[in-house]
Write an enzyme that holds these catalytic residues in place. Structure first.
Site, short mmCIF file in Angstrom:
data_model
loop_
_atom_site.label_atom_id
_atom_site.label_comp_id
_atom_site.label_asym_id
_atom_site.label_seq_id
_atom_site.Cartn_x
_atom_site.Cartn_y
_atom_site.Cartn_z
N CYS A 92 95.24 -7.30 -4.66
CA CYS A 92 95.26 -8.74 -4.43
C CYS A 92 93.86 -9.34 -4.41
O CYS A 92 93.66 -10.50 -4.77
CB CYS A 92 95.97 -9.07 -3.11
SG CYS A 92 97.68 -8.54 -3.02
N HIS A 373 101.86 -16.27 -5.43
CA HIS A 373 100.74 -15.34 -5.35
C HIS A 373 100.69 -14.49 -6.61
O HIS A 373 101.34 -13.44 -6.68
CB HIS A 373 100.93 -14.47 -4.09
CG HIS A 373 99.93 -13.39 -3.88
ND1 HIS A 373 98.66 -13.42 -4.39
CD2 HIS A 373 100.03 -12.22 -3.19
CE1 HIS A 373 98.01 -12.33 -4.01
NE2 HIS A 373 98.83 -11.58 -3.30
N CYS A 403 93.91 -10.26 2.24
CA CYS A 403 94.19 -8.84 2.38
C CYS A 403 94.47 -8.25 1.00
O CYS A 403 94.89 -8.94 0.08
CB CYS A 403 95.39 -8.61 3.31
SG CYS A 403 96.92 -9.41 2.80
#
Length: 421
Positions: A92, A373, A403
């Site tokens: 991510c 996302h 994160c």
């Protein structure tokens, strides 16, 4: 050490991350990446022969998303062949890390002009992953197929990790659902007021036809009452083996935290949306910007990367924020805008509580719960969103973090440069 400046930031709208349903799911991942590379070139009249590197993040590096998309997307966008391209993976956090790497090269005096960013087409990644599972090729959690690693650092399903953290922190489902409703409200306001318009491009095909010109994922009609009716999304994973004959995802967490009673609470309304999207950030040295008439919008103040417990996986943003603030010589009170990825509601809720932050300054325009996302594309999107918000409000400093799988978090602090500076 030289300064590194942000000249511009662009992104695509985010589309539903389901093959055949989302508008962007029809595209090749390199084409999607090329759309933002072309836009940032055209908006800034770049001579792409001067681009030292395109540093690109991709998390789902499989199939069509494998290989060096940074290079291929630059070629697909018709960049000069002298513009380099590289692809990296910090899950991510990939496109924040890509920006950090690019800024670091400029600060070191090795580069003058860099395009950073990233993308993921979750429609393709999920489709491809399902095909792998159907073929018996695995597809479990982090560390799958490596029992030695799981013995040392058990790594679970991220949704189960989110539920475990909520249990450990005493954060209730109702509190997280209130956060989810607020994310939707803020995103709806931002869209209605055009707060994303300056950075969001229209994605078109080769014939000039519009593929996507709006956000597909937001659900502005979301209510607390509606969220309360949703079933937990990760309950099935709690007692599911991460691989044949292996421990369940819940057992992996209890291997390290035996006293934690994991209660499934996270669901689609308080978890990040599954979407497709891409974003790019244009970085330049002071001398290059001045020589070529590029107007800097922000200065990179400090950057960092940090690791934390890989078993809980999602808790690194707090130590990352503390570390980057210390590097910058700033305190939390100096930060006007915080952009923290809403991977799960508990991540940002814990972040706010641990640092005792003013909620109005954290994700003021909503986040991934409302907008979605696109994994490796999200960090660059957050950098652009923070910059736009600093310019809209006249704020000075923005801190962006998120994160990443494996228990990591990159972070970056940017300083807005006044238009008349």
């Amino acid at each position: 050490m030289a300064d590194a400046y942000i000249i511009d930031a662009v992104r695509t709208p985010r589309s539903i991350g389901k093959m055949g349903k989302g508008a962007l799911s029809t595209m090749h991942p390199e084409h999607l990446s090329a759309s933002v590379l072309a836009a940032i070139r055209d908006r800034n009249n770049l001579d792409t022969a001067d681009v030292d590197d395109v540093i690109w993040g991709v998390s789902g590096a499989i199939g069509l998303q494998g290989g060096d998309i940074g290079r291929n997307a630059a070629l697909d966008a018709d960049y000069d062949v002298r513009a380099g391209g590289v692809t990296l993976n910090r899950f991510c956090g990939s496109s924040i890390t890509a920006t950090n790497f690019g800024a670091g090269m400029i600060m070191a005096g090795m580069h003058d002009l860099v395009v950073s960013g990233g993308m993921d087409m979750m429609s393709y990644v999920n489709w491809y992953g399902q095909k792998q599972r159907e073929a018996g090729l695995g597809g479990g959690g982090m560390g799958t197929g490596n029992p030695r690693l799981h013995a040392r650092h058990p790594q679970s399903n991220q949704g189960v990790c989110a539920d475990a953290i909520a249990a450990m922190e005493g954060i209730t489902r109702a509190e997280l659902e209130a956060f989810g409703v607020e994310s939707q409200r803020r995103a709806a306001r931002a869209i209605a007021e055009g707060r994303f318009a300056g950075s969001t491009i229209v994605v078109k095909d080769d014939a000039g036809n519009v593929i996507l010109d709006h956000e597909e994922y937001p659900r502005p009609e979301t209510t607390a009452e509606g969220l309360a009716q949703l079933k937990p999304a990760f309950e099935m994973f709690l007692n599911m083996p991460c691989e044949p004959g292996g421990k369940t995802f819940g057992e992996l967490i209890n291997q390290k935290y035996p006293d934690v009673e994991i209660k499934p609470i996270h669901h689609a309304g308080i978890s990040s949306g599954v979407v497709d999207g891409a974003a790019a950030v244009l970085l330049a040295s002071k001398d290059y910007a001045a020589k070529h008439g590029l107007k800097p919008r922000a200065r990179i103040v400090a950057m960092t990367e940090i690791g934390d417990c890989p078993t809980l996986m999602l808790n690194a943003p707090v130590p990352a924020a503390k570390k980057v603030l210390a590097k910058a010589g700033l305190t939390k009170d100096d930060i006007d805008v915080w952009e923290v990825n809403e991977a799960f509601a508990v991540v940002v809720e814990k972040f706010i509580r641990d640092l005792d932050l003013d909620r109005a300054r954290v994700n003021p325009n909503g986040g991934s719960i409302a907008l979605g996302h696109p994994i490796a594309g999200t960090g660059a999107m957050l950098i652009g969103t923070a910059l736009d918000e600093l310019e809209r409000t006249g704020g000075r400093y923005g801190l962006i973090t998120m994160c990443a799988a494996g228990g990591m978090a990159p972070a970056i602090i940017i300083e807005r440069i006044a238009a008349d500076a």
